[in-house]
Design a protein around this motif. Structure first.
Motif, short mmCIF file in Angstrom:
data_model
loop_
_atom_site.label_atom_id
_atom_site.label_comp_id
_atom_site.label_asym_id
_atom_site.label_seq_id
_atom_site.Cartn_x
_atom_site.Cartn_y
_atom_site.Cartn_z
N PHE A 1 -54.98 -60.48 47.30
CA PHE A 1 -54.19 -61.38 48.01
C PHE A 1 -52.95 -60.60 48.25
CE2 PHE A 1 -51.00 -64.89 47.99
CZ PHE A 1 -51.11 -65.24 49.27
N ILE A 2 -52.63 -60.21 49.56
CA ILE A 2 -51.52 -59.51 50.02
C ILE A 2 -50.50 -60.61 50.24
CG2 ILE A 2 -50.48 -57.84 51.72
CD1 ILE A 2 -53.45 -56.71 52.02
N ASP A 3 -49.39 -60.77 49.45
CA ASP A 3 -48.42 -61.85 49.46
C ASP A 3 -47.37 -61.61 50.85
OD1 ASP A 3 -46.78 -63.95 49.08
OD2 ASP A 3 -46.66 -63.57 47.01
N ASN A 4 -47.16 -60.48 51.02
CA ASN A 4 -46.07 -59.94 51.75
C ASN A 4 -46.47 -58.32 52.33
OD1 ASN A 4 -44.10 -60.16 53.53
ND2 ASN A 4 -42.34 -59.30 52.21
N ASN A 5 -46.56 -57.38 51.64
CA ASN A 5 -46.76 -56.30 51.99
C ASN A 5 -47.63 -55.32 51.14
OD1 ASN A 5 -44.75 -55.44 54.19
ND2 ASN A 5 -43.36 -56.22 52.61
N ALA A 6 -48.68 -54.68 51.92
CA ALA A 6 -49.48 -53.79 51.27
C ALA A 6 -49.46 -52.21 52.23
CB ALA A 6 -50.96 -54.03 51.21
N ALA A 7 -48.43 -51.64 51.94
CA ALA A 7 -48.09 -50.56 52.79
C ALA A 7 -48.49 -49.19 51.94
CB ALA A 7 -46.74 -50.46 53.15
N SER A 8 -48.82 -48.21 52.67
CA SER A 8 -49.13 -46.93 52.02
C SER A 8 -50.19 -46.88 50.89
CB SER A 8 -47.74 -46.31 51.73
OG SER A 8 -47.97 -44.93 51.44
N LEU B 1 -51.16 -46.89 62.37
CA LEU B 1 -51.84 -48.20 62.56
C LEU B 1 -51.11 -49.19 61.46
CD1 LEU B 1 -53.60 -50.38 63.78
CD2 LEU B 1 -55.40 -49.45 62.38
N THR B 2 -50.70 -50.24 61.71
CA THR B 2 -50.24 -51.51 60.58
C THR B 2 -50.86 -52.45 61.41
OG1 THR B 2 -48.47 -50.09 59.89
CG2 THR B 2 -48.66 -52.47 59.32
N PHE B 3 -51.51 -53.16 60.15
CA PHE B 3 -51.97 -54.73 60.90
C PHE B 3 -51.29 -55.94 60.51
CE2 PHE B 3 -56.68 -52.97 60.87
CZ PHE B 3 -56.72 -52.93 62.34
N THR B 4 -51.23 -56.81 61.36
CA THR B 4 -50.64 -58.02 60.71
C THR B 4 -52.09 -58.99 60.26
OG1 THR B 4 -51.29 -59.16 63.01
CG2 THR B 4 -48.92 -58.12 62.65
N ASN C 1 -48.46 -57.74 55.88
CA ASN C 1 -48.86 -56.64 56.71
C ASN C 1 -49.64 -55.68 55.91
OD1 ASN C 1 -46.96 -56.91 59.39
ND2 ASN C 1 -45.80 -57.38 57.85
N ILE C 2 -50.50 -54.64 56.32
CA ILE C 2 -51.39 -53.78 55.71
C ILE C 2 -51.25 -52.66 56.42
CG2 ILE C 2 -53.45 -54.94 56.58
CD1 ILE C 2 -54.86 -53.85 54.16
N GLY C 3 -51.08 -51.58 55.84
CA GLY C 3 -51.40 -50.15 56.65
C GLY C 3 -50.19 -49.09 56.39
N ALA C 4 -50.00 -48.26 57.51
CA ALA C 4 -48.88 -47.33 57.37
C ALA C 4 -49.17 -46.49 56.20
CB ALA C 4 -47.53 -48.02 57.41
N ALA C 5 -50.26 -45.65 55.96
CA ALA C 5 -50.61 -45.03 54.91
C ALA C 5 -50.33 -43.61 54.91
CB ALA C 5 -51.94 -45.29 54.42
N THR C 6 -49.47 -43.35 55.76
CA THR C 6 -48.93 -41.80 55.75
C THR C 6 -48.53 -41.11 54.65
OG1 THR C 6 -48.76 -41.83 58.29
CG2 THR C 6 -48.01 -40.08 57.38
N VAL C 7 -48.64 -40.07 54.07
CA VAL C 7 -48.20 -39.47 52.77
C VAL C 7 -46.92 -38.89 53.30
CG1 VAL C 7 -48.54 -37.95 51.04
CG2 VAL C 7 -50.60 -38.96 52.07
N VAL C 8 -45.83 -39.43 52.57
CA VAL C 8 -44.46 -38.83 52.83
C VAL C 8 -43.74 -38.34 51.49
CG1 VAL C 8 -44.07 -40.60 54.65
CG2 VAL C 8 -43.51 -41.20 52.30
N ASN C 9 -42.54 -37.81 51.62
CA ASN C 9 -41.92 -37.23 50.53
C ASN C 9 -40.91 -38.28 50.25
OD1 ASN C 9 -39.80 -37.05 52.47
ND2 ASN C 9 -39.94 -34.94 52.51
N GLN C 10 -40.01 -38.33 49.38
CA GLN C 10 -38.83 -39.39 48.93
C GLN C 10 -38.01 -39.68 49.92
OE1 GLN C 10 -37.60 -38.61 44.78
NE2 GLN C 10 -39.65 -38.30 43.94
N THR C 11 -37.95 -38.79 50.87
CA THR C 11 -36.78 -39.27 52.16
C THR C 11 -37.62 -39.71 53.24
OG1 THR C 11 -37.48 -36.92 53.10
CG2 THR C 11 -35.35 -37.11 51.35
N GLY C 12 -38.76 -40.11 53.20
CA GLY C 12 -39.61 -40.72 54.16
C GLY C 12 -40.21 -39.71 55.16
N GLU C 13 -40.19 -38.52 54.99
CA GLU C 13 -40.57 -37.45 56.12
C GLU C 13 -42.14 -37.31 55.56
OE1 GLU C 13 -38.19 -34.16 56.11
OE2 GLU C 13 -36.48 -35.11 56.89
N ALA C 14 -42.95 -37.21 56.68
CA ALA C 14 -44.30 -36.98 56.54
C ALA C 14 -44.62 -35.70 55.95
CB ALA C 14 -45.21 -37.21 57.85
N LEU C 15 -45.49 -35.64 54.99
CA LEU C 15 -45.67 -34.19 54.37
C LEU C 15 -46.64 -33.36 55.16
CD1 LEU C 15 -46.26 -35.22 50.75
CD2 LEU C 15 -44.44 -34.06 51.45
#
Length: 461
Positions: free
Chosen positions: A92-99, A193-196, A118-132
């Motif tokens: 049960f996704i209460d608010n966010n299920a990102a990455s 992709l991120t879904f509502t 919302n669910i999605g945005a599963a790109t692998v990123v580093n701790q600064t938010g940049e895509a690996l």
């Protein structure tokens, strides 16, 4: 009379037996809250919760989720545990299920979302938010695609035709990772992709919209009368999860390396060694209990320490033995973070290996910074004032006077490992051994003076 009492007792106890029988027939729904970053603590909580749910014969497990993501290796272990769970697992996704949260959700049998979630945005990123780099994205694409495929296909009969349709389209899951994937009528390339909630229902990534866990159970799972039990992590589980955080592991490595270094630089056995031993125990213990660190990996680390001790205390200089010791120490610390079996690394991803190496290197790098800082601070005002002698040899004796000690003999007043103290002409001096480990009370000879430090060698008796 006895018959009357027996009937009376049976009448009084009958409601209790009936109530107990009714309770046994009430279905148990087990919930696990994941409302934080996906890390080793969350992985431990899920593993323990699934085990308890299975032990209690729960009808279903519902993960109550709200997370922006976290560690990929922890999420990988969690999605595997969900896919192979004997008890059906829903989310049960209460608010966010990102990455990483999206990966875990897709592994669940059914996905339910609150309006606005919302669910999605599963790109692998580093701790600064940049895509690996793409090699990390490639592994994540494969993992999330195979997770969607694990749910199989629905069979749809249309007239004389039979159509097999994915329950969760793997291509859609992959689009949550890779912005190069375009899906007609859904998303263009260049966007992740991120879904509502409503979009997820339309495209098969949400099985129903609800406002609470109770609504999920009653409206979708079909249990009107049920018992709800929530997993409560123990204090030991919280400590274990805390110690397995990569940042904390790096700090523990700093304590281990820094403690060993300062213990070698000071006479006797004291606080630095205690800090190193404590750091090693706190580093390896949770990994060993969790099944990551095996006996041979810990022995590799210990062997590295022994080799360095041999190099410093027995063999003059620093060569093959010392370098091998360093390799063993780094290897033992790194291998303990990987979920390998003996020397079989086929199940280890490049992402897992890279993060393990990065954790160890961060700890070693931090320990060197700590050593340099403390070396400059010891003996100054403050907490570190009494750690070393306050007297400065360069101020008490000039360089020419100290040079005059070259060739003189004295006796060690502490163990030299390799540094310690010696006595010459009834005066105490700091000294460094040039001939390995030297016991207290041994006759030594000053062979050189360099950088305000006397260097001595053991005199043969």
């Amino acid at each position: 009379m006895k018959t009357f009492l027996s009937l009376l007792l049976a009448g009084l106890l009958a409601p209790l037996f009936l109530l107990n029988a009714q309770n046994k027939n009430i279905p148990l729904i087990y919930t696990i809250n994941i409302n934080k970053e996906i890390d080793n603590a969350a992985r431990i909580f899920l593993s323990k919760g699934l085990a308890e749910a299975n032990q209690l014969n729960a009808q279903a497990v519902i993960i109550h989720m709200n997370t922006y993501g976290g560690l990929l290796e922890a999420a990988d272990s969690m999605r595997t545990a969900i896919l192979y769970s004997k008890v059906p697992v829903h989310v049960f996704i209460d608010n966010n299920a990102a990455s990483a949260g999206a990966l875990i959700s897709i592994a669940c049998k059914k996905i339910y979302m609150r309006k606005g979630a919302n669910i999605g945005a599963a790109t692998v990123v580093n701790q600064t938010g940049e895509a690996l780099p793409d090699k990390y994205q490639s592994y994540m694409r494969s993992m999330i695609r195979s997770t969607a495929e694990a749910h199989g296909k629905d069979t749809i009969v249309q007239g004389n035709d039979t159509i097999y349709k994915w329950k969760r389209d793997p291509r859609i899951a992959e689009a949550m990772v890779d912005d190069r994937i375009a899906i007609p009528n859904l998303i263009d390339s260049g966007k992740v992709l991120t879904f509502t909630a409503d979009e997820a229902v339309t495209w098969g990534y949400c099985d129903g919209i609800a406002e609470s866990v109770d609504e999920v159970v009653t409206s979708y799972l079909g249990y009107k009368n049920y018992e709800l039990k929530t997993y409560k992590p123990s204090f030991a589980d919280k400590i274990k999860g805390f110690l397995m955080n990569p940042f904390i592991q790096s700090l523990l490595i700093m304590c281990i390396i820094g403690g060993i270094y300062f213990e070698m630089q000071s006479p006797g056995i004291g606080f630095p060694l205690a800090a190193a031993v404590t750091g090693a125990i706190l580093y390896f213990a949770p990994l060993y209990i969790d099944g990551l660190a095996q006996n041979w990996e810990i022995l590799v680390f210990v062997a590295g320490l022994i080799l360095i001790a041999v190099e410093l205390f027995i063999i003059p200089g620093f060569g093959v033995t010392g370098i091998t010791g360093i390799v063993f120490i780094v290897g033992g610390l790194t291998l303990s973070l990987l979920n390998n079996t003996d020397f079989d690394f086929r199940g280890i991803s490049g992402t897992d290996s890279g993060k393990a190496v990065l954790t160890v290197l961060m700890g070693i790098g931090g320990s060197f910074v700590l050593m340099i800082w403390l070396s400059n601070k010891i003996g100054e005002k403050g907490l570190l004032k009494n750690v070393a002698l306050a007297t400065d040899l360069e101020q008490s004796l000039s360089t020419p006077e100290l040079n005059a000690f070259i060739g003189k003999t004295g006796k060690t007043t502490t163990v030299l490992r390799p540094s310690g103290k010696i006595e010459i002409d009834n005066a105490q001096f700091d000294a460094v051994s040039e001939s390995g480990f030297i016991e207290k009370g041994t006759n030594v000879k000053v062979i050189r003076f360099e950088n305000s430090q006397l260097y001595v060698e053991k005199l043969e008796s």
